[in-house]
Design a protein around this motif. Structure first.
Motif, PDB file in Angstrom:
ATOM      1  N   GLY A  10       0.807  -1.217   0.000  1.00  8.65           N
ATOM      2  CA  GLY A  10       0.000   0.000   0.000  1.00  8.65           C
ATOM      3  C   GLY A  10       0.837   1.264   0.000  1.00  8.65           C
ATOM      4  N   ARG A  11       1.961   1.201   0.708  1.00  6.08           N
ATOM      5  CA  ARG A  11       2.842   2.377   0.823  1.00  6.08           C
ATOM      6  C   ARG A  11       3.738   2.537  -0.403  1.00  6.08           C
ATOM      7  N   MET A  12       4.232   1.412  -0.936  1.00  6.28           N
ATOM      8  CA  MET A  12       5.268   1.462  -1.975  1.00  6.28           C
ATOM      9  C   MET A  12       4.767   1.095  -3.363  1.00  6.28           C
ATOM     10  N   GLY A  13       3.507   0.657  -3.468  1.00  5.71           N
ATOM     11  CA  GLY A  13       2.969   0.277  -4.774  1.00  5.71           C
ATOM     12  C   GLY A  13       3.597  -0.987  -5.336  1.00  5.71           C
ATOM     13  N   THR A  14       3.993  -1.917  -4.454  1.00  3.66           N
ATOM     14  CA  THR A  14       4.640  -3.165  -4.868  1.00  3.66           C
ATOM     15  C   THR A  14       3.661  -4.334  -4.797  1.00  3.66           C
ATOM     16  N   GLN A  15       4.176  -5.515  -5.051  1.00  6.50           N
ATOM     17  CA  GLN A  15       3.368  -6.751  -5.006  1.00  6.50           C
ATOM     18  C   GLN A  15       4.061  -7.792  -4.145  1.00  6.50           C
ATOM     19  N   VAL A  16       4.423  -7.420  -2.926  1.00  5.93           N
ATOM     20  CA  VAL A  16       5.104  -8.342  -2.029  1.00  5.93           C
ATOM     21  C   VAL A  16       4.144  -9.409  -1.505  1.00  5.93           C
ATOM     22  N   GLY A  17       2.896  -9.030  -1.216  1.00  6.13           N
ATOM     23  CA  GLY A  17       1.911  -9.954  -0.653  1.00  6.13           C
ATOM     24  C   GLY A  17       1.783 -11.253  -1.426  1.00  6.13           C
ATOM     25  N   PRO A  18       1.535 -11.191  -2.755  1.00  2.00           N
ATOM     26  CA  PRO A  18       1.405 -12.441  -3.522  1.00  2.00           C
ATOM     27  C   PRO A  18       2.659 -13.305  -3.500  1.00  2.00           C
ATOM     28  N   MET A  19       3.827 -12.682  -3.275  1.00  2.00           N
ATOM     29  CA  MET A  19       5.082 -13.447  -3.246  1.00  2.00           C
ATOM     30  C   MET A  19       5.138 -14.402  -2.056  1.00  2.00           C
ATOM     31  N   LEU A  20       4.380 -14.098  -1.000  1.00  2.00           N
ATOM     32  CA  LEU A  20       4.355 -14.976   0.169  1.00  2.00           C
ATOM     33  C   LEU A  20       3.819 -16.361  -0.172  1.00  2.00           C
ATOM     34  N   VAL A  46      14.602   5.551   0.289  1.00  3.74           N
ATOM     35  CA  VAL A  46      15.617   5.104  -0.674  1.00  3.74           C
ATOM     36  C   VAL A  46      16.067   3.678  -0.344  1.00  3.74           C
ATOM     37  N   ALA A  47      16.359   3.446   0.938  1.00  4.89           N
ATOM     38  CA  ALA A  47      16.775   2.104   1.364  1.00  4.89           C
ATOM     39  C   ALA A  47      15.640   1.102   1.151  1.00  4.89           C
ATOM     40  N   ALA A  48      14.411   1.505   1.469  1.00  5.30           N
ATOM     41  CA  ALA A  48      13.259   0.609   1.308  1.00  5.30           C
ATOM     42  C   ALA A  48      13.094   0.202  -0.153  1.00  5.30           C
ATOM     43  N   LYS A  49      13.227   1.163  -1.059  1.00  6.22           N
ATOM     44  CA  LYS A  49      13.087   0.860  -2.487  1.00  6.22           C
ATOM     45  C   LYS A  49      14.192  -0.089  -2.959  1.00  6.22           C
ATOM     46  N   ALA A  50      15.411   0.120  -2.468  1.00  9.55           N
ATOM     47  CA  ALA A  50      16.533  -0.751  -2.849  1.00  9.55           C
ATOM     48  C   ALA A  50      16.298  -2.185  -2.380  1.00  9.55           C
ATOM     49  N   ILE A  51      15.778  -2.338  -1.165  1.00  6.56           N
ATOM     50  CA  ILE A  51      15.479  -3.674  -0.625  1.00  6.56           C
ATOM     51  C   ILE A  51      14.385  -4.338  -1.455  1.00  6.56           C
ATOM     52  N   LEU A  52      13.373  -3.586  -1.828  1.00  2.83           N
ATOM     53  CA  LEU A  52      12.254  -4.134  -2.618  1.00  2.83           C
ATOM     54  C   LEU A  52      12.713  -4.565  -4.010  1.00  2.83           C
ATOM     55  N   ILE A  53      13.691  -3.861  -4.565  1.00  7.32           N
ATOM     56  CA  ILE A  53      14.263  -4.283  -5.856  1.00  7.32           C
ATOM     57  C   ILE A  53      14.940  -5.640  -5.699  1.00  7.32           C
ATOM     58  N   GLN A 109      11.738 -17.879   0.266  1.00  5.05           N
ATOM     59  CA  GLN A 109      10.997 -17.502   1.469  1.00  5.05           C
ATOM     60  C   GLN A 109      11.936 -17.014   2.576  1.00  5.05           C
ATOM     61  N   ILE A 110      13.131 -17.595   2.639  1.00  4.04           N
ATOM     62  CA  ILE A 110      14.134 -17.134   3.608  1.00  4.04           C
ATOM     63  C   ILE A 110      14.534 -15.695   3.299  1.00  4.04           C
ATOM     64  N   ILE A 111      14.836 -15.428   2.023  1.00  7.78           N
ATOM     65  CA  ILE A 111      15.226 -14.080   1.611  1.00  7.78           C
ATOM     66  C   ILE A 111      14.068 -13.110   1.807  1.00  7.78           C
ATOM     67  N   LEU A 112      12.849 -13.528   1.432  1.00  6.12           N
ATOM     68  CA  LEU A 112      11.685 -12.647   1.534  1.00  6.12           C
ATOM     69  C   LEU A 112      11.418 -12.233   2.979  1.00  6.12           C
ATOM     70  N   ARG A 113      11.463 -13.201   3.899  1.00  4.39           N
ATOM     71  CA  ARG A 113      11.212 -12.874   5.314  1.00  4.39           C
ATOM     72  C   ARG A 113      12.235 -11.842   5.807  1.00  4.39           C
ATOM     73  N   ALA A 114      13.499 -12.075   5.489  1.00  3.22           N
ATOM     74  CA  ALA A 114      14.548 -11.152   5.939  1.00  3.22           C
ATOM     75  C   ALA A 114      14.352  -9.771   5.333  1.00  3.22           C
ATOM     76  N   LYS A 115      14.021  -9.715   4.042  1.00  2.53           N
ATOM     77  CA  LYS A 115      13.876  -8.428   3.361  1.00  2.53           C
ATOM     78  C   LYS A 115      12.627  -7.676   3.807  1.00  2.53           C
ATOM     79  N   ILE A 116      11.568  -8.388   4.139  1.00  2.00           N
ATOM     80  CA  ILE A 116      10.376  -7.720   4.675  1.00  2.00           C
ATOM     81  C   ILE A 116      10.733  -7.035   5.997  1.00  2.00           C
ATOM     82  N   ASP A 117      11.463  -7.741   6.849  1.00  2.00           N
ATOM     83  CA  ASP A 117      11.891  -7.149   8.126  1.00  2.00           C
ATOM     84  C   ASP A 117      12.743  -5.897   7.879  1.00  2.00           C
ATOM     85  N   GLN A 118      13.648  -5.992   6.913  1.00  2.00           N
ATOM     86  CA  GLN A 118      14.526  -4.861   6.613  1.00  2.00           C
ATOM     87  C   GLN A 118      13.748  -3.693   6.015  1.00  2.00           C
ATOM     88  N   THR A 119      12.750  -3.994   5.184  1.00  2.00           N
ATOM     89  CA  THR A 119      11.940  -2.937   4.573  1.00  2.00           C
ATOM     90  C   THR A 119      11.158  -2.165   5.618  1.00  2.00           C
TER      91      THR A 119
END
Length: 361
Positions: free
Chosen positions: A40-50, A78-85, A58-68
């Motif tokens: 909702g905040r970043m206009g991404t599609q992280v939810g369906p990736m779960l 800027v950091a959030a966008k880089a993590i989402l990439i 899934q290991i990478i996704l969990r870690a990156k969600i925490d970091q985001t």
């Protein structure tokens, strides 16, 4: 397994602090909600990736969600966008990768052609070097002998502690066999997995201990997501720096542990205390008794018991109790029931009468 220990196996695998289904359900709901907030905040599609069933991703996704989330809390878009990439890159890697897992075991081999496997291996190496292990880690492919020992270890756990086995291992997606300076390790930079030194994989009974030990860390991490063990303003780094708990083993002088780390250690030791009680109670004709050196196993049992008693005594102190939430007190009381039940067993009396002089070390 004696009825006494069978009851404890059921106790530790049920209820608020043991039921894997309940804990995992809460974790999945939480991360689905967090992913929705990110999208909702970043206009991404992280939810369906779960929903993608790929262990490495899934290991990478969990870690990156925490970091985001951490980046967004800091206001660092800027950091959030880089993590989402990087999440998107890992997702595309997963879609193009062939499954490379040993389905009959926990997935164990994160080497190979999967790009995400190499990403994880790189994170592990860099993270452990940052933690003071100068040689880092090298991820190894399992040998046939190692696979056989791992199968035996998991079979033993499933036979002797079926409740715990079925309610601990679902929390981990994979584990890596490594060449390293440590026996085994769990690293929050790569959640839902752990590392085990290839040198440890030589006796199914000892190997099983390490598999259980490291998997329990992930279970407790998931448990803490929806149970308030420490206050909202708790700072783990500050807690360790202040020496909230001083551990008298593992070094030449007492080591400072944070409250959360001490709770995690106690949680592991409590399960291992039951594990070695079961090992020592094996019938001589049991197929696994050939792997049991009773004197050494008894020493492990007593050492774990001494450390368990020490940690309970630390949490009994008023200063520590004032720094935790009521959920933590309930958690400690839940674990104390298991300790007391083991102390009331005939096996405990028999072992302690012979090996009681052993210290924490």
């Amino acid at each position: 397994m004696p009825k006494h220990f069978e009851t404890l196996d059921s106790f530790l695998s049920s209820g608020r602090f043991g039921n894997a289904e309940r804990i995992l359900y809460n974790t999945n709901i939480l991360y689905a909600g967090v992913a929705e907030l990110i999208d909702g905040r970043m206009g991404t599609q992280v939810g369906p990736m779960l929903l993608l069933r790929d262990s490495q991703f899934q290991i990478i996704l969990r870690a990156k969600i925490d970091q985001t989330i951490a980046a967004l809390q800091r206001g660092d878009l800027v950091a959030a966008k880089a993590i989402l990439i990087r999440i998107r890159e890992s997702y595309e890697n997963a879609l193009s990768a062939a499954a490379e897992e040993h389905a009959e075991l926990l997935p164990i081999n994160i080497t190979g052609g999967n790009k995400n496997s190499h990403v994880i291996a790189g994170i592990l190496d860099a993270s452990m070097k940052a933690d003071g292990f100068s040689k880092g880690v090298q991820v190894l492919a399992p040998t046939e002998k190692q696979l056989e020992i791992l199968r035996l270890s998991l079979t033993f756990l499933d036979q002797q502690l079926p409740g715990i086995s079925k309610t601990v291992f679902p929390f981990v997606k994979t584990f890596a066999i490594v060449e390293s300076e440590f026996d085994s390790a769990y690293n929050k930079e790569t959640p839902m997995m752990f590392m085990i030194n290839y040198k440890i994989i030589n006796n199914p009974i000892i190997t099983a201990e390490f598999l259980l030990h490291e998997s329990l860390h992930q279970k407790l991490n998931d448990l803490q997501l929806t149970n308030h063990l420490v206050p909202d303003d708790y700072d783990d780094i500050q807690s360790e720096a202040e020496g909230d708990v001083l551990i008298p083993w593992g070094g030449s002088s007492p080591r400072p542990f944070s409250i959360a780390r001490a709770l995690a250690t106690l949680h592991v030791y409590l399960h291992l205390l039951l594990y070695y009680a079961v090992v020592l109670d094996l019938h001589p004709e049991d197929e696994f008794s050939v792997f049991v050196d009773r004197a050494k196993m008894a020493e492990r049992f007593v050492r774990i018991y001494r450390r368990t008693c020490f940690l309970f005594s630390e949490f009994d102190k008023c200063g520590i109790q004032a720094k935790v939430k009521p959920d933590a007190i309930s958690f400690l009381n839940w674990m104390a029931q298991v300790k007391q039940a083991i102390e009331a067993s005939l096996l405990f009396e028999r072992v302690m009468s012979v090996y009681s002089p052993i210290t924490y070390h």
